[in-house]
Design a protein around this motif. Structure first.
Motif, PDB file in Angstrom:
ATOM      1  N   GLY A 238       0.812  -1.214   0.000  1.00 39.57           N
ATOM      2  CA  GLY A 238       0.000   0.000   0.000  1.00 39.57           C
ATOM      3  C   GLY A 238       0.838   1.252   0.000  1.00 39.57           C
ATOM      4  O   GLY A 238       2.025   1.216  -0.314  1.00 39.57           O
ATOM      5  N   SER A 239       0.178   2.349   0.366  1.00 37.49           N
ATOM      6  CA  SER A 239       0.857   3.642   0.258  1.00 37.49           C
ATOM      7  C   SER A 239       1.802   3.888   1.423  1.00 37.49           C
ATOM      8  O   SER A 239       2.983   4.151   1.219  1.00 37.49           O
ATOM      9  N   THR A 240       1.306   3.789   2.652  1.00 39.70           N
ATOM     10  CA  THR A 240       2.141   4.152   3.797  1.00 39.70           C
ATOM     11  C   THR A 240       1.893   3.219   4.969  1.00 39.70           C
ATOM     12  O   THR A 240       0.733   3.008   5.358  1.00 39.70           O
ATOM     13  N   TRP A 323      -4.192  -4.945   0.375  1.00 40.47           N
ATOM     14  CA  TRP A 323      -3.795  -3.646  -0.190  1.00 40.47           C
ATOM     15  C   TRP A 323      -4.298  -2.578   0.775  1.00 40.47           C
ATOM     16  O   TRP A 323      -5.493  -2.331   0.846  1.00 40.47           O
ATOM     17  N   TYR A 324      -3.392  -1.959   1.510  1.00 35.46           N
ATOM     18  CA  TYR A 324      -3.775  -1.024   2.564  1.00 35.46           C
ATOM     19  C   TYR A 324      -3.362   0.393   2.160  1.00 35.46           C
ATOM     20  O   TYR A 324      -2.183   0.730   2.148  1.00 35.46           O
ATOM     21  N   GLN A 325      -4.349   1.203   1.834  1.00 35.10           N
ATOM     22  CA  GLN A 325      -4.038   2.564   1.404  1.00 35.10           C
ATOM     23  C   GLN A 325      -4.694   3.580   2.323  1.00 35.10           C
ATOM     24  O   GLN A 325      -5.647   3.266   3.029  1.00 35.10           O
ATOM     25  N   LEU A 326      -4.160   4.784   2.290  1.00 37.03           N
ATOM     26  CA  LEU A 326      -4.737   5.851   3.104  1.00 37.03           C
ATOM     27  C   LEU A 326      -5.635   6.727   2.245  1.00 37.03           C
ATOM     28  O   LEU A 326      -5.480   6.783   1.019  1.00 37.03           O
ATOM     29  N   MET A 327      -6.564   7.379   2.906  1.00 36.52           N
ATOM     30  CA  MET A 327      -7.542   8.210   2.180  1.00 36.52           C
ATOM     31  C   MET A 327      -6.850   9.260   1.307  1.00 36.52           C
ATOM     32  O   MET A 327      -5.881   9.881   1.719  1.00 36.52           O
ATOM     33  N   TYR A 328      -7.398   9.429   0.151  1.00 32.51           N
ATOM     34  CA  TYR A 328      -7.031  10.481  -0.794  1.00 32.51           C
ATOM     35  C   TYR A 328      -5.641  10.297  -1.418  1.00 32.51           C
ATOM     36  O   TYR A 328      -5.132  11.222  -2.033  1.00 32.51           O
ATOM     37  N   ARG A 329      -5.046   9.095  -1.251  1.00 32.90           N
ATOM     38  CA  ARG A 329      -3.812   8.841  -2.011  1.00 32.90           C
ATOM     39  C   ARG A 329      -4.257   8.227  -3.326  1.00 32.90           C
ATOM     40  O   ARG A 329      -4.312   6.995  -3.487  1.00 32.90           O
ATOM     41  N   ASP A 333      -5.244   4.304  -5.011  1.00 33.91           N
ATOM     42  CA  ASP A 333      -6.642   3.947  -5.221  1.00 33.91           C
ATOM     43  C   ASP A 333      -6.863   3.508  -6.672  1.00 33.91           C
ATOM     44  O   ASP A 333      -7.540   2.512  -6.950  1.00 33.91           O
ATOM     45  N   ILE A 334      -6.242   4.233  -7.593  1.00 27.26           N
ATOM     46  CA  ILE A 334      -6.403   3.913  -9.013  1.00 27.26           C
ATOM     47  C   ILE A 334      -5.652   2.630  -9.355  1.00 27.26           C
ATOM     48  O   ILE A 334      -6.179   1.749 -10.036  1.00 27.26           O
ATOM     49  N   GLN A 335      -4.445   2.513  -8.860  1.00 23.19           N
ATOM     50  CA  GLN A 335      -3.656   1.334  -9.218  1.00 23.19           C
ATOM     51  C   GLN A 335      -4.268   0.049  -8.662  1.00 23.19           C
ATOM     52  O   GLN A 335      -4.156  -1.007  -9.290  1.00 23.19           O
TER      53      GLN A 335
ATOM     54  N   GLU B 131     -16.650   6.357 -12.162  1.00 14.24           N
ATOM     55  CA  GLU B 131     -16.510   5.822 -10.800  1.00 14.24           C
ATOM     56  C   GLU B 131     -16.508   4.295 -10.787  1.00 14.24           C
ATOM     57  O   GLU B 131     -15.813   3.666 -10.002  1.00 14.24           O
ATOM     58  N   GLU B 132     -17.290   3.728 -11.679  1.00 12.81           N
ATOM     59  CA  GLU B 132     -17.397   2.258 -11.705  1.00 12.81           C
ATOM     60  C   GLU B 132     -16.219   1.598 -12.412  1.00 12.81           C
ATOM     61  O   GLU B 132     -16.079   0.386 -12.373  1.00 12.81           O
ATOM     62  N   ASN B 133     -15.399   2.403 -13.041  1.00 11.96           N
ATOM     63  CA  ASN B 133     -14.330   1.818 -13.850  1.00 11.96           C
ATOM     64  C   ASN B 133     -12.934   2.269 -13.444  1.00 11.96           C
ATOM     65  O   ASN B 133     -12.060   2.424 -14.298  1.00 11.96           O
ATOM     66  N   GLY B 134     -12.763   2.463 -12.166  1.00  6.79           N
ATOM     67  CA  GLY B 134     -11.404   2.685 -11.675  1.00  6.79           C
ATOM     68  C   GLY B 134     -11.153   3.979 -10.946  1.00  6.79           C
ATOM     69  O   GLY B 134     -10.103   4.141 -10.337  1.00  6.79           O
ATOM     70  N   LEU B 135     -12.109   4.916 -11.007  1.00 10.44           N
ATOM     71  CA  LEU B 135     -11.956   6.170 -10.261  1.00 10.44           C
ATOM     72  C   LEU B 135     -13.140   6.277  -9.293  1.00 10.44           C
ATOM     73  O   LEU B 135     -14.065   7.049  -9.503  1.00 10.44           O
ATOM     74  N   PRO B 136     -13.100   5.504  -8.212  1.00  7.77           N
ATOM     75  CA  PRO B 136     -14.289   5.315  -7.370  1.00  7.77           C
ATOM     76  C   PRO B 136     -14.757   6.579  -6.644  1.00  7.77           C
ATOM     77  O   PRO B 136     -13.967   7.508  -6.451  1.00  7.77           O
ATOM     78  N   PRO B 137     -16.015   6.587  -6.253  1.00  8.03           N
ATOM     79  CA  PRO B 137     -16.558   7.751  -5.532  1.00  8.03           C
ATOM     80  C   PRO B 137     -16.010   7.815  -4.106  1.00  8.03           C
ATOM     81  O   PRO B 137     -15.504   6.823  -3.582  1.00  8.03           O
ATOM     82  N   GLY B 138     -16.120   8.977  -3.502  1.00  6.10           N
ATOM     83  CA  GLY B 138     -15.753   9.125  -2.092  1.00  6.10           C
ATOM     84  C   GLY B 138     -14.269   9.263  -1.850  1.00  6.10           C
ATOM     85  O   GLY B 138     -13.833   9.363  -0.711  1.00  6.10           O
ATOM     86  N   ALA B 139     -13.473   9.240  -2.923  1.00  9.73           N
ATOM     87  CA  ALA B 139     -12.027   9.311  -2.739  1.00  9.73           C
ATOM     88  C   ALA B 139     -11.450  10.594  -3.340  1.00  9.73           C
ATOM     89  O   ALA B 139     -10.238  10.714  -3.498  1.00  9.73           O
ATOM     90  N   ALA B 140     -12.326  11.521  -3.658  1.00  7.05           N
ATOM     91  CA  ALA B 140     -11.908  12.814  -4.228  1.00  7.05           C
ATOM     92  C   ALA B 140     -11.051  12.653  -5.474  1.00  7.05           C
ATOM     93  O   ALA B 140      -9.999  13.264  -5.608  1.00  7.05           O
ATOM     94  N   HIS B 141     -11.498  11.802  -6.370  1.00  9.35           N
ATOM     95  CA  HIS B 141     -10.814  11.720  -7.664  1.00  9.35           C
ATOM     96  C   HIS B 141     -11.257  12.887  -8.527  1.00  9.35           C
ATOM     97  O   HIS B 141     -12.381  13.379  -8.392  1.00  9.35           O
TER      98      HIS B 141
END
Lengths: 383, 464
Positions: A238-240, A323-329, A333-335, B131-141
């Protein structure tokens, strides 16, 4: 283990020791622990490096809201919170904060320390890909850091002292690697929680005392016969993974799993690669810290990291990945989205994605999810 | 069903008739129905100075691009995408090196936001698909990148043959494009840089930062040549540079005209479609220049007539980032009786205009981020402050897009700096440039109304 206890005693008095050193005029160089700051340069100019790696507490996160909105990585907000709260002297006794700028989350630490405190801050950039121009850029940043440290401490960094520092840090990494590799065994002699704590100690401890302790710990672990091998083996990534943020490790171990290997962008010491001390030493540092380092999720292309994770998972014969990530990283999240697809294709083992904002209320849901995941891994792996 | 709408967007009857088959096809793919068209007409009349020909002509450019974008795969051999924060010059120089039939260039996120979002208020399905395809909601993407991903995944717009993206201003565009590459196999060229100057460096910058970004520009151009099969031409570079400078400087004149006028002559929302043509490549260079000339003339005429959209003598404010999808926010601020003198990032600060020693094309692209907000947080704050000073505002509304990692760290630092340096109040509002689901103008109105009262009282007290 006796050596572990001695190390623990050393850490308990380390702050006092650092304060004493500072009174003697030795500079304390704090840094953001993303793995891009060569401690060797700090040692070579007679200063002492201090990794700012605390995390996992909700209070600093809440405190940081007065300085930065919440849409920044939790660990980075925590660093701001620890400094502003004033509860951890380590964050206040540093003479200089070095921030290798990897992304906007990490940069925020530097910005807030610059604007809201009187801390000296020095930044240098880490490009997001690994071609030769990027290597030169990182190297230019290291050279600027060297100049800054020399100016700040009044001590010249010569090759002799730098080589000595590299040797010491290389030995530390070698030992951490040896200890880590013991976990390839069917009966790992050290669990993930213990290893993470041992790893984290490297950011604070006196390096010579730490290396001596690692030598002893390695000798003891080699002889140790661990019980209960029938536990699913987990790779934690994960991130951190911050010092103090052990909840996932504790919960997974308590649920009956073994964290046998971990890979994080920040918060842990990276020990797989050593500095090759031939030729120009600054180039050698850049080679180890940038070119050969496993890239985090904010690197492009991502394939090097993804391949590394798959290879490591195979190498350590893991039954699942947390996979342990922190919010807003966002990079993690994408990877996570496409890594899970790749993992399914390459290994067909399960992955659990967890996210934290260091909030106490997360613990219940996290425990349930981890317990369920471990049960799934057990059922699939038959361990 | 859409004749009136397209007339509001500056289309002549002949063009609507000629383009009907393409518009019908594009609208069918987009799922735009009669109800959407009616909503679009209503919003244009409600939020924009739609009686101005200049405004209508700018809308027309965006509507044409929407149709071009949707039909790009069947009309062109190669498709190249980019989006914010990539600057226009490299995009235009690549585009103008190609034949119009061969390659289509677009910033699809901006096109969809300016049309489907601004005009039709119908962005949510794209956001959800993203959001459904890799940029999920709630994560400020970043909602801009959720939108473009969603549009591709839904099959509304084609996947490109190449994506060129900048990572020097914020982290997320490159991260989102990495997903596009890994999951959908789209080749991506990154214009990389590091926002690493030390505090106190602004406006200085390191030569090696420029050279590194320049090297990335070179790689990007090379990848473009390989994928599209065209050579970059000197003529294209020159035209891109010239056209960009002419449009940008004229736009600068327009907003300076607007910002110093009392009363505020037109709604700030009427500038949005012009502004975003500073970053959207269109081959209609003459069309956009003509639209700007017309709009400048119309604004000048209003100023001469003393006409305005807020009362004369209204407190003037500096506003950040309310532009984009929801014109309701900007409009609401004006409705509370505040004159928006200037919005960031409309105005070019003096630092952007400064001369630099770089003459090679790639290095000229590389120096861009060093002269403006992407330089650093310190630059971002300094430019905000410079905006406030240049337009002598009575207060500032720092509306920040919560999903913007570059912007978020600057919010409190900007507030404290402006309040301390200029002694004027700053209101911080949280929202988003593209995704309007989590906030609304209605929710924010009470806070802005209170702020407006405060500014009026302060102004009256000052007047004595």
């Amino acid at each position: 283990m006796e050596a572990m206890k001695q190390l623990s005693d050393h850490l308990a008095t380390r702050l006092t020791e650092l304060t004493r050193l500072r009174r003697k005029g030795i500079k304390l160089i704090g840094y953001a622990p993303g793995g891009y700051m060569p401690e060797e340069l700090v040692y070579a100019c007679g200063a002492v490096p201090v990794g700012l790696i605390r995390g996992g507490d909700p209070e600093p996160v809440a405190e940081s809201a007065a300085y930065v909105p919440r849409f920044i990585d939790t660990f980075c907000r925590s660093q701001i919170g620890y400094r502003m709260m004033g509860g951890d002297p380590l964050y206040e006794i540093i003479d200089l904060l070095v921030v290798p700028v990897t992304d906007h989350n990490i940069k925020t630490i530097a910005d807030c320390f610059n604007f809201f405190t009187n801390t000296n801050v020095f930044r240098f950039g880490v490009p997001h890909q690994k071609d030769e121009n990027a290597f030169e850029y990182y190297l230019a940043g290291l050279r600027a850091l060297k100049d800054k440290l020399e100016e700040f401490t009044g001590n010249k960094i010569d090759d002799g002292r730098l080589r000595e520092a590299i040797d010491l840090c290389n030995r530390m990494r070698e030992l951490l690697k040896e200890i880590s590799l013991l976990r390839k065994s069917e009966r790992p002699p050290i669990n993930g929680y213990e290893f993470a704590k041992l790893n984290h100690a490297s950011f604070i401890a006196d390096k010579r005392i730490y290396v001596d302790a690692l030598e002893s710990i390695y000798r003891e672990l080699k002889e140790k016969h661990a019980p209960n091998p029938k536990r699913p083996r987990i790779l934690l990534t994960g991130s951190t993974l911050a010092m103090g943020d052990y909840k996932v490790l504790e919960m997974a171990e308590a649920a009956g799993a073994s964290i046998v290997i971990e890979e994080f962008a920040e918060g842990v010491r990276h020990y797989w690669e050593n500095v090759r001390v031939n030729g120009d030493l600054m180039q050698a540092l850049a080679d180890r810290y940038f070119r050969r380092r496993v890239p985090p999720a904010w690197f492009r292309p991502s394939r090097e990291r993804l391949d590394y994770l798959i290879e490591t998972a195979r190498d350590f014969k893991v039954d699942g990945i947390i996979w342990y990530q922190l919010m807003y990283r966002s990079s993690y999240d994408i990877q996570a989205f496409y890594f899970e697809k790749l993992l399914k294709k390459e290994m067909d083992i399960p992955m659990l994605k967890l996210e934290s904002d260091y909030d106490v209320s997360e613990r219940g849901p996290l425990r349930t999810r981890i317990e369920t995941f471990v049960e799934i891994a057990k059922a699939r792996g038959g361990r | 069903m859409y004749t009136e709408l397209f007339k509001l967007c500056g289309f002549e009857s002949d063009e609507i008739k000629r383009e009907k088959p393409r518009i019908d096809k594009a609208f069918k793919i987009l799922g735009i129905d009669n109800e959407d068209v009616k909503r679009g007409e209503k919003r244009l009349k409600q939020y924009l100075d739609i009686e101005l020909l200049g405004v209508r002509k700018f809308l027309g450019i965006w509507m044409r691009e929407l149709v071009n974008l949707v039909l790009a795969r069947e009309e062109h051999e190669k498709i190249v995408y980019s989006d914010f924060p990539m600057e226009l010059r490299p995009l235009m120089s690549m585009m103008l090196s190609t034949d119009e039939k061969k390659a289509y260039f677009a910033t699809p996120g901006q096109i969809i936001n300016m049309t489907i979002g601004q005009i039709f208020d119908k962005l949510t399905p794209f956001l959800v698909a993203g959001e459904e395809n890799g940029l999920p909601p709630g994560a400020a993407h970043c909602a801009l990148y959720q939108t473009r991903l969603g549009a591709m995944v839904k099959g509304v717009i084609p996947f490109p043959d190449l994506s060129v993206i900048a990572s020097y201003h914020c982290d997320q565009p490159a991260e989102a494009e990495q997903l596009l590459h890994e999951v959908y196999g789209v080749p991506v060229a990154y214009l990389d840089s590091c926002s690493d100057p030390n505090w106190g460096d602004w406006p200085k910058f390191n030569d090696y930062r420029v050279r590194y970004c320049g090297s990335q520009a070179r790689k990007m151009f090379q990848m473009f040549e390989e994928v599209v099969g065209c050579k970059m031409t000197e003529e294209a570079k020159r035209t891109a540079n010239r056209a960009n400078a002419i449009f940008r400087l004229k736009f600068q004149q327009l907003i300076e005209l607007m910002g110093h006028a009392d009363p505020q002559p037109i709604h700030q929302t009427s500038l949005v479609h012009a502004f975003f043509l500073n970053s959207m490549p269109t081959r209609d260079i003459e069309g956009k220049q003509e639209a700007l000339e017309i709009l400048c003339g119309e604004v000048e005429e209003r100023i001469n007539q003393g006409k305005g959209v807020v009362p004369k003598g209204a407190p003037g404010v500096f506003v950040t980032a309310t532009i984009s999808v929801d014109p309701g926010i900007t409009h609401m601020i004006e409705e509370t009786g505040l004159a928006i003198r200037i919005q960031i990032p409309f105005w070019l600060s003096p630092w952007v205009m400064a001369r630099h020693p770089y003459r090679e094309w790639a290095d000229m692209i590389g120096v861009g981020p060093c002269l403006d907000i992407p330089h650093s947080c310190e630059a971002h704050v300094a430019i905000n402050l410079a905006n406030c000073k240049a337009f002598n505002v009575d207060g500032a509304i720092n509306f920040y897009p919560y999903s913007c990692r570059e912007w978020v760290p600057t919010v409190m630092i900007t507030k404290k700096t402006i309040e301390k340096e200029l002694g004027i109040p700053v209101l911080v509002l949280e929202g988003d440039c593209y995704d309007t689901r989590n906030y609304s103008a209605g929710q924010l109105r009470t806070r802005v109304e209170t702020f407006a009262e405060l500014l009026r009282a302060a102004k009256a007290a000052k007047a004595g």
